[in-house]
Design a protein around this motif. Structure first.
Motif, PDB file in Angstrom:
ATOM      1  N   ARG A 238       0.876  -1.198  -0.033  1.00  0.00           N
ATOM      2  CA  ARG A 238       0.001  -0.045   0.052  1.00  0.00           C
ATOM      3  C   ARG A 238       0.964   1.132   0.118  1.00  0.00           C
ATOM      4  N   VAL A 239       0.473   2.138  -0.409  1.00  0.00           N
ATOM      5  CA  VAL A 239       1.015   3.664  -0.478  1.00  0.00           C
ATOM      6  C   VAL A 239      -0.149   4.395  -0.167  1.00  0.00           C
ATOM      7  N   GLY A 240       0.130   5.617   0.982  1.00  0.00           N
ATOM      8  CA  GLY A 240      -0.685   6.369   1.219  1.00  0.00           C
ATOM      9  C   GLY A 240      -1.709   6.016   2.169  1.00  0.00           C
ATOM     10  N   HIS A 241      -2.904   6.912   2.397  1.00  0.00           N
ATOM     11  CA  HIS A 241      -3.862   6.659   3.338  1.00  0.00           C
ATOM     12  C   HIS A 241      -4.812   5.633   2.929  1.00  0.00           C
ATOM     13  N   ILE A 242      -5.328   4.548   3.868  1.00  0.00           N
ATOM     14  CA  ILE A 242      -6.185   3.705   3.736  1.00  0.00           C
ATOM     15  C   ILE A 242      -7.709   4.175   4.010  1.00  0.00           C
ATOM     16  N   SER A 243      -8.537   3.956   3.370  1.00  0.00           N
ATOM     17  CA  SER A 243     -10.031   4.303   3.684  1.00  0.00           C
ATOM     18  C   SER A 243     -11.026   2.914   3.526  1.00  0.00           C
ATOM     19  N   VAL A 244     -11.908   2.618   4.381  1.00  0.00           N
ATOM     20  CA  VAL A 244     -12.445   1.455   4.739  1.00  0.00           C
ATOM     21  C   VAL A 244     -14.304   1.735   4.699  1.00  0.00           C
ATOM     22  N   PHE A 245     -14.890   1.236   4.149  1.00  0.00           N
ATOM     23  CA  PHE A 245     -16.401   1.054   4.050  1.00  0.00           C
ATOM     24  C   PHE A 245     -16.487  -0.294   4.659  1.00  0.00           C
ATOM     25  N   ALA A 246     -17.174  -0.417   5.849  1.00  0.00           N
ATOM     26  CA  ALA A 246     -17.478  -1.812   6.405  1.00  0.00           C
ATOM     27  C   ALA A 246     -18.973  -1.904   6.294  1.00  0.00           C
ATOM     28  N   ALA A 247     -19.357  -3.289   5.847  1.00  0.00           N
ATOM     29  CA  ALA A 247     -20.785  -3.454   5.766  1.00  0.00           C
ATOM     30  C   ALA A 247     -21.648  -3.655   7.283  1.00  0.00           C
ATOM     31  N   ASN A 248     -20.914  -3.634   8.340  1.00  0.00           N
ATOM     32  CA  ASN A 248     -21.965  -3.398   9.636  1.00  0.00           C
ATOM     33  C   ASN A 248     -20.783  -2.720  10.427  1.00  0.00           C
ATOM     34  N   ASP A 249     -21.465  -2.339  11.652  1.00  0.00           N
ATOM     35  CA  ASP A 249     -20.521  -1.414  12.733  1.00  0.00           C
ATOM     36  C   ASP A 249     -19.667  -2.418  13.415  1.00  0.00           C
ATOM     37  N   MET A 250     -20.228  -3.812  13.578  1.00  0.00           N
ATOM     38  CA  MET A 250     -19.372  -4.829  14.278  1.00  0.00           C
ATOM     39  C   MET A 250     -17.923  -4.783  13.368  1.00  0.00           C
ATOM     40  N   MET A 251     -18.243  -5.358  12.292  1.00  0.00           N
ATOM     41  CA  MET A 251     -16.878  -5.338  11.341  1.00  0.00           C
ATOM     42  C   MET A 251     -16.085  -4.318  11.446  1.00  0.00           C
ATOM     43  N   ALA A 252     -16.669  -2.828  11.452  1.00  0.00           N
ATOM     44  CA  ALA A 252     -16.039  -1.669  11.530  1.00  0.00           C
ATOM     45  C   ALA A 252     -15.148  -1.590  12.699  1.00  0.00           C
ATOM     46  N   ILE A 253     -15.747  -1.869  13.961  1.00  0.00           N
ATOM     47  CA  ILE A 253     -15.088  -1.637  15.343  1.00  0.00           C
ATOM     48  C   ILE A 253     -13.864  -2.704  15.419  1.00  0.00           C
ATOM     49  N   GLY A 254     -14.252  -3.848  14.765  1.00  0.00           N
ATOM     50  CA  GLY A 254     -13.237  -4.967  14.685  1.00  0.00           C
ATOM     51  C   GLY A 254     -11.928  -4.509  13.750  1.00  0.00           C
ATOM     52  N   ALA A 255     -12.255  -3.666  12.632  1.00  0.00           N
ATOM     53  CA  ALA A 255     -11.227  -3.070  11.859  1.00  0.00           C
ATOM     54  C   ALA A 255     -10.334  -2.196  12.441  1.00  0.00           C
TER      55      ALA A 255
END
Length: 343
Positions: A238-255
């Protein structure tokens, strides 16, 4: 000595009315004066009388109970749906029996059998099984909820407007300079995954962005599923900032947990957008920016639709409920403060 259970006769005697008048007052009969009804209700409270709903149900053909089968009671979103359904049912003096299928068709079938044995008046189900006949054969009025319900166009159902929600999320990401976020989604077997990805593809094409640019990581809709998916993302070159869109909040918090585990920071190094709006997102550090689904409203509206079905007024259509953006601190504004992540 065991105390005798109060009867309708005890209520009538205390209120100074006949047994039949007391019964009509407790059943909200139209022929009873309001003053008399108030006196009977006060007498019932005083003696501790409760109506025998089983006997009433045998006479009316109704049990005064509904069933709710959701896929994961441990997920706060589904708990919120259950709360909304319970509150709406309680307003109609109806009880709600709640079961969790754990995304298991066998458990779903077992729960539906139990609801039929309990003689519930109807059921609200997030269907795990692909076969509508599996639900029809239980002989219950039912309303469907969740993404899976869209498989059955001829059945009344209630759910979030996923297309509107995804567009809301993508537009917010773009407004902060995130053009092609990594997508952390559910297992390939779930219709929710397909709906999410289809909405993403449609809206990215509308903005002249090639959806093929987006990295997709599958995982379970859990904290650990999100954590493992995010670790795989961080293992990629990877190069640069990483952006993530998670399909639910539980996964987002795990991320977010995985980002911290790797010694990185959110949102300085990694921006994360969630999807659901569960309360836990307000207590992460930083707070989780998310697209909030109207969980309680979905539960309440499903009960209202089920009441209509029970009364012979089925809607036979999909009710889409809009989602809203909850902006907290987990997204960097790359247009104002561009950052680079060496990798």
């Amino acid at each position: 000595m065991r105390r005798r259970r109060p009867t309708i006769i005890d209520v009538a005697e205390r209120a100074g009315v006949s047994k039949s008048t007391a019964a009509r007052a407790l059943a909200n009969g139209e022929s009873v004066l309001q003053e008399t009804r108030d006196r009977v209700l006060a007498a019932a409270r005083a003696v501790g009388y409760e109506r025998n709903h089983l006997a009433v149900g045998m006479r009316s053909g109704r049990s005064g109970m509904l069933g709710l089968v959701i896929p994961d009671i441990a997920n706060p979103f589904w708990a919120d749906v259950a709360r909304g359904a319970q509150d709406r049912a309680a307003k109609a003096d109806v009880s709600l029996l709640v079961f969790s299928s754990d995304w298991d068709p066998g458990k779903e079938e077992s729960h539906l059998r139990a609801l039929r044995r309990a003689r519930v008046d109807g059921a609200i189900v997030n269907p795990v099984s692909d076969a509508l006949d599996d639900l029809n054969r239980f002989g219950l009025p039912f309303v469907l909820i969740g993404s899976s319900a869209e498989r059955f166009a001829d059945v009344s159902s209630v759910g979030s407007d996923i297309s509107q929600a995804v567009e809301l999320g993508l537009d917010h990401l773009v407004a902060k300079g995130h053009q092609a976020p990594v997508l952390i989604v559910g297992p390939r077997s779930r219709l929710a995954r397909t709906r999410f990805l289809n909405a993403v593809q449609r809206h990215t094409i509308e903005r002249d962005v090639d959806p093929a640019q987006m990295v997709i990581e599958d995982g379970e809709y859990t904290l650990e599923g999100g954590r493992q998916a995010m670790l795989r993302v961080l293992d990629r070159p990877r190069v640069g900032h990483i952006s993530v869109f998670a399909a639910n909040d539980m996964m987002a918090i795990g991320a977010m947990m995985a980002v911290r585990e790797r010694g990185l920071r959110c949102p300085d190094d990694v921006s994360i957008l969630g999807f659901d709006g569960i309360p836990a997102g307000a207590f992460t550090s930083p707070g989780l920016t998310t697209i909030a689904k109207p969980g309680r409203d979905i539960g309440a509206r499903a009960v209202e639709s089920l009441f209509d079905d029970i009364e012979g007024r089925p809607e036979h259509g999909r009710i889409y409920m809009p989602c809203r953006l909850v902006d907290r601190g987990s997204l960097a504004d790359l247009l104002r403060q561009p950052r680079q992540l060496a990798g």
